[in-house]
Design an enzyme around this catalytic site. Sequence first.
Site, PDB file in Angstrom:
ATOM      1  N   LYS A 215       0.847  -1.199   0.000  1.00  0.00           N
ATOM      2  CA  LYS A 215       0.000   0.000   0.000  1.00  0.00           C
ATOM      3  C   LYS A 215       0.886   1.255   0.000  1.00  0.00           C
ATOM      4  O   LYS A 215       0.713   2.155  -0.790  1.00  0.00           O
ATOM      5  CB  LYS A 215      -0.895  -0.059   1.236  1.00  0.00           C
ATOM      6  CG  LYS A 215      -1.855   1.085   1.366  1.00  0.00           C
ATOM      7  CD  LYS A 215      -2.836   0.787   2.489  1.00  0.00           C
ATOM      8  CE  LYS A 215      -3.622   2.015   2.892  1.00  0.00           C
ATOM      9  NZ  LYS A 215      -4.598   1.746   3.948  1.00  0.00           N
ATOM     10  N   GLU A 221      10.401  -4.696   4.781  1.00  0.00           N
ATOM     11  CA  GLU A 221      10.504  -6.076   4.298  1.00  0.00           C
ATOM     12  C   GLU A 221      10.221  -6.147   2.804  1.00  0.00           C
ATOM     13  O   GLU A 221      10.962  -6.752   2.033  1.00  0.00           O
ATOM     14  CB  GLU A 221       9.500  -6.981   5.030  1.00  0.00           C
ATOM     15  CG  GLU A 221       9.796  -7.219   6.493  1.00  0.00           C
ATOM     16  CD  GLU A 221       9.145  -6.187   7.391  1.00  0.00           C
ATOM     17  OE1 GLU A 221       8.830  -5.069   6.918  1.00  0.00           O
ATOM     18  OE2 GLU A 221       8.964  -6.495   8.589  1.00  0.00           O
ATOM     19  N   GLY A 277      -5.044  -2.397   5.241  1.00  0.00           N
ATOM     20  CA  GLY A 277      -4.224  -3.525   4.784  1.00  0.00           C
ATOM     21  C   GLY A 277      -4.887  -4.874   5.002  1.00  0.00           C
ATOM     22  O   GLY A 277      -4.996  -5.698   4.091  1.00  0.00           O
ATOM     23  N   ARG A 278      -5.378  -5.090   6.211  1.00  0.00           N
ATOM     24  CA  ARG A 278      -5.944  -6.412   6.538  1.00  0.00           C
ATOM     25  C   ARG A 278      -7.353  -6.600   5.965  1.00  0.00           C
ATOM     26  O   ARG A 278      -7.968  -7.640   6.162  1.00  0.00           O
ATOM     27  CB  ARG A 278      -5.927  -6.643   8.046  1.00  0.00           C
ATOM     28  CG  ARG A 278      -6.599  -5.554   8.866  1.00  0.00           C
ATOM     29  CD  ARG A 278      -6.257  -5.691  10.345  1.00  0.00           C
ATOM     30  NE  ARG A 278      -6.755  -4.580  11.143  1.00  0.00           N
ATOM     31  CZ  ARG A 278      -6.131  -3.435  11.311  1.00  0.00           C
ATOM     32  NH1 ARG A 278      -4.984  -3.210  10.703  1.00  0.00           N
ATOM     33  NH2 ARG A 278      -6.639  -2.493  12.085  1.00  0.00           N
ATOM     34  N   GLU A 363      -5.099  -7.581  14.995  1.00  0.00           N
ATOM     35  CA  GLU A 363      -4.613  -6.242  14.659  1.00  0.00           C
ATOM     36  C   GLU A 363      -5.777  -5.253  14.747  1.00  0.00           C
ATOM     37  O   GLU A 363      -5.594  -4.086  15.059  1.00  0.00           O
ATOM     38  CB  GLU A 363      -3.983  -6.218  13.260  1.00  0.00           C
ATOM     39  CG  GLU A 363      -3.056  -5.030  13.069  1.00  0.00           C
ATOM     40  CD  GLU A 363      -2.172  -5.136  11.849  1.00  0.00           C
ATOM     41  OE1 GLU A 363      -0.987  -4.775  11.944  1.00  0.00           O
ATOM     42  OE2 GLU A 363      -2.653  -5.577  10.791  1.00  0.00           O
ATOM     43  N   HIS A 394      -5.413 -34.427  17.036  1.00  0.00           N
ATOM     44  CA  HIS A 394      -4.320 -35.272  17.514  1.00  0.00           C
ATOM     45  C   HIS A 394      -3.214 -34.445  18.140  1.00  0.00           C
ATOM     46  O   HIS A 394      -2.092 -34.911  18.301  1.00  0.00           O
ATOM     47  CB  HIS A 394      -3.777 -36.116  16.356  1.00  0.00           C
ATOM     48  CG  HIS A 394      -4.824 -37.018  15.796  1.00  0.00           C
ATOM     49  ND1 HIS A 394      -4.942 -38.344  16.164  1.00  0.00           N
ATOM     50  CD2 HIS A 394      -5.848 -36.772  14.947  1.00  0.00           C
ATOM     51  CE1 HIS A 394      -5.978 -38.875  15.539  1.00  0.00           C
ATOM     52  NE2 HIS A 394      -6.552 -37.936  14.795  1.00  0.00           N
ATOM     53  N   LYS A 514       9.138  -1.106  14.581  1.00  0.00           N
ATOM     54  CA  LYS A 514       9.684  -0.746  13.262  1.00  0.00           C
ATOM     55  C   LYS A 514      10.717   0.365  13.407  1.00  0.00           C
ATOM     56  O   LYS A 514      11.786   0.311  12.822  1.00  0.00           O
ATOM     57  CB  LYS A 514       8.549  -0.203  12.364  1.00  0.00           C
ATOM     58  CG  LYS A 514       7.638  -1.211  11.768  1.00  0.00           C
ATOM     59  CD  LYS A 514       6.828  -0.494  10.669  1.00  0.00           C
ATOM     60  CE  LYS A 514       5.499  -1.129  10.426  1.00  0.00           C
ATOM     61  NZ  LYS A 514       4.605  -0.321   9.609  1.00  0.00           N
TER      62      LYS A 514
HETATM   63  C1  G6Q Z   1      -2.756  -4.093   7.999  1.00  0.00           C
HETATM   64  C2  G6Q Z   1      -1.527  -3.423   8.350  1.00  0.00           C
HETATM   65  C3  G6Q Z   1      -0.243  -4.079   7.868  1.00  0.00           C
HETATM   66  C4  G6Q Z   1       0.148  -3.759   6.441  1.00  0.00           C
HETATM   67  C5  G6Q Z   1       1.603  -4.170   6.237  1.00  0.00           C
HETATM   68  C6  G6Q Z   1       2.075  -3.941   4.840  1.00  0.00           C
HETATM   69  O1  G6Q Z   1      -3.856  -3.703   8.254  1.00  0.00           O
HETATM   70  O2  G6Q Z   1      -1.624  -2.094   7.957  1.00  0.00           O
HETATM   71  O3  G6Q Z   1      -0.267  -5.470   8.032  1.00  0.00           O
HETATM   72  O4  G6Q Z   1      -0.701  -4.389   5.555  1.00  0.00           O
HETATM   73  O5  G6Q Z   1       2.424  -3.486   7.145  1.00  0.00           O
HETATM   74  O6  G6Q Z   1       1.987  -2.597   4.499  1.00  0.00           O
HETATM   75  P1  G6Q Z   1       2.162  -2.129   3.032  1.00  0.00           P
HETATM   76  O7  G6Q Z   1       1.101  -2.708   2.188  1.00  0.00           O
HETATM   77  O8  G6Q Z   1       2.109  -0.625   3.067  1.00  0.00           O
HETATM   78  O9  G6Q Z   1       3.525  -2.613   2.577  1.00  0.00           O
END
Ligand code: G6Q
Length: 550
Positions: A215, A221, A277-278, A363, A394, A514
């Site tokens: 996003k 990462e 994001g989620r 989250e 199990h 972070k």
């Molecule tokens: C979700 C969070 C988080 C996000 C990641 C990746 O709700 O905001 O999990 O999706 O940190 O972020 P980017 O898409 O900006 O790389």
Amino acid sequence: MAARAGVITSRPTVKRQVWKDLAAHYKKIEDLHLRQLFADDPTRGTRLTAEAVGLYLDYSKNRITDETLQLLIQLAEESHLQDRIDAMFRGDKINLTEKRAVLHTALRAPRDASVFVDGKNVVPEVHAVLDRMADFSNRVRSGEWKGHTGKRIRNVINVGIGGSDLGPVMAYEALKHYSDRNMTFRFVSNIDGTDFAEAVRDLDPSETLFIISSKTFTTLETMTNAHTAREWSLAGLGGDEKSIAKHFVAVSTNAAEVTKFGIDTSNMFEFWDWVGGRYSMDSAIGLSTMVAIGPENFRAMLHGFHQMDEHFRTTPFQQNLPVLMGLLSIWYNDFFGAQTVAVLPYEQYLKRFPAYLQQLTMESNGKHVTLDGKTVRHDTGPIYWGEPGTNGQHSFYQLIHQGTRLIPCDFIAFSKALNPLGRHHDMLIANVCAQTEALAFGKTAEQVAAEGTPKWLVPHRVFEGNRPSNTILAEQLTPETLGKLVALYEHSVFTQGVIWNIDSFDQWGVELGKVLAQRIIPELESKTEPPLAHDSSTNNLITYYRKSKQ
Ligand code: G6Q
């Protein structure tokens, strides 16, 4: 006032009369056994069920009475849940701390719907991106989209993390049955180089396409993995920068950073800041899903989401599946003190569903202050976890059946198998029924003794029972069903967040680590001994690592 529209009341939830009534009611029924509840009402197993949009919810094996339900629904009403639902669907900026609308529901709105953000109807843009995604997916799937050397793309690697990874991974695994088996799909998320190395080790760069999903397009990462992917791809394609256009596409809200990375914006699929994001798996973040299963299946999934959205928005709470599930979760979390919820899909394709739900639920609702910044006086967000059945049986089910903790469980199952093999499916479903039955009713000492069990062994073989569960049944795991199922949990999370009066759509809790990592990276990489100003433990760990990596 618009930005504060989400704050209905600053009165602590625990001080509200209905909360006190629920607490008093809990005291009255905390020891009431499901055996008793079922014995008292032979219709319970059919009465405490609800069905909508093809999902059947049996919530009869919960430690509730009609009074519990009535009080929980009163709690929802007095929390103005309907107003908050309407505010979300309308595009109000209900994510107060980030001043954003929360409109994942617009991502699955039909073409002719209208949803306004700051006076602009966003639905046409949503469908324009979906159409571009469909065109791109068709070209990749048909082989029309060629790599730099003229070979067709056989491998797609999604590079992303968190919300830009978990949804795509889960959906790919869940819908593998519908995917193009001539193609390979992989997902790289971890900063640990092993993730990238293992993902590409047997792949040919000339047949490999990377989807860089971020996003913000600034996530450590993802950007690190994206640069490594760029080097790997260029190295395998003779270093020609022109090859990037054929092997890299981006999914982002940040066109400037995408361009800076070297991806032409004509190869960028857009989404918007009102998609969390989620909550983004049905935005362009789902591009890998669409390439895997094809646009038609992807649209069917969106239709599934939309059906559940409409059910949630318009159905009275008594029959509203996400509302009922959200309220039950509140009941166990805040009154029984249950710490967790186990999600147990009896469907191998849903093996990543619990991991996906962990982000969605924790989250969203792992928050310690209310919308108006006050410390909450009750527990929020339970821990979600789980594994597919029957494997879990199990392993950790022992604790659910006979441990000292109360673990409410969601069992998820389908009437029709995607891979019907002999008696497998009946056996699978027999286990769902057997587990929920055993959890609810257990086995008394008298029953155990009557089986001729030696006296000393009896206590070990007793099952107390009274362990609650929901059972969610659907006909078959299809793209449409998956959409319904995910939306069910999304809206259950929303319901819980409204009652706790928290912001389910921010995630400030992930920031501090972070920032600190950015400070520590140069300390680990420094050629000379860096001056360390952390606490003595962190200083010591950094020093130990520097010495041992020599
Ligand atoms: C979700 C969070 C988080 C996000 C990641 C990746 O709700 O905001 O999990 O999706 O940190 O972020 P980017 O898409 O900006 O790389």
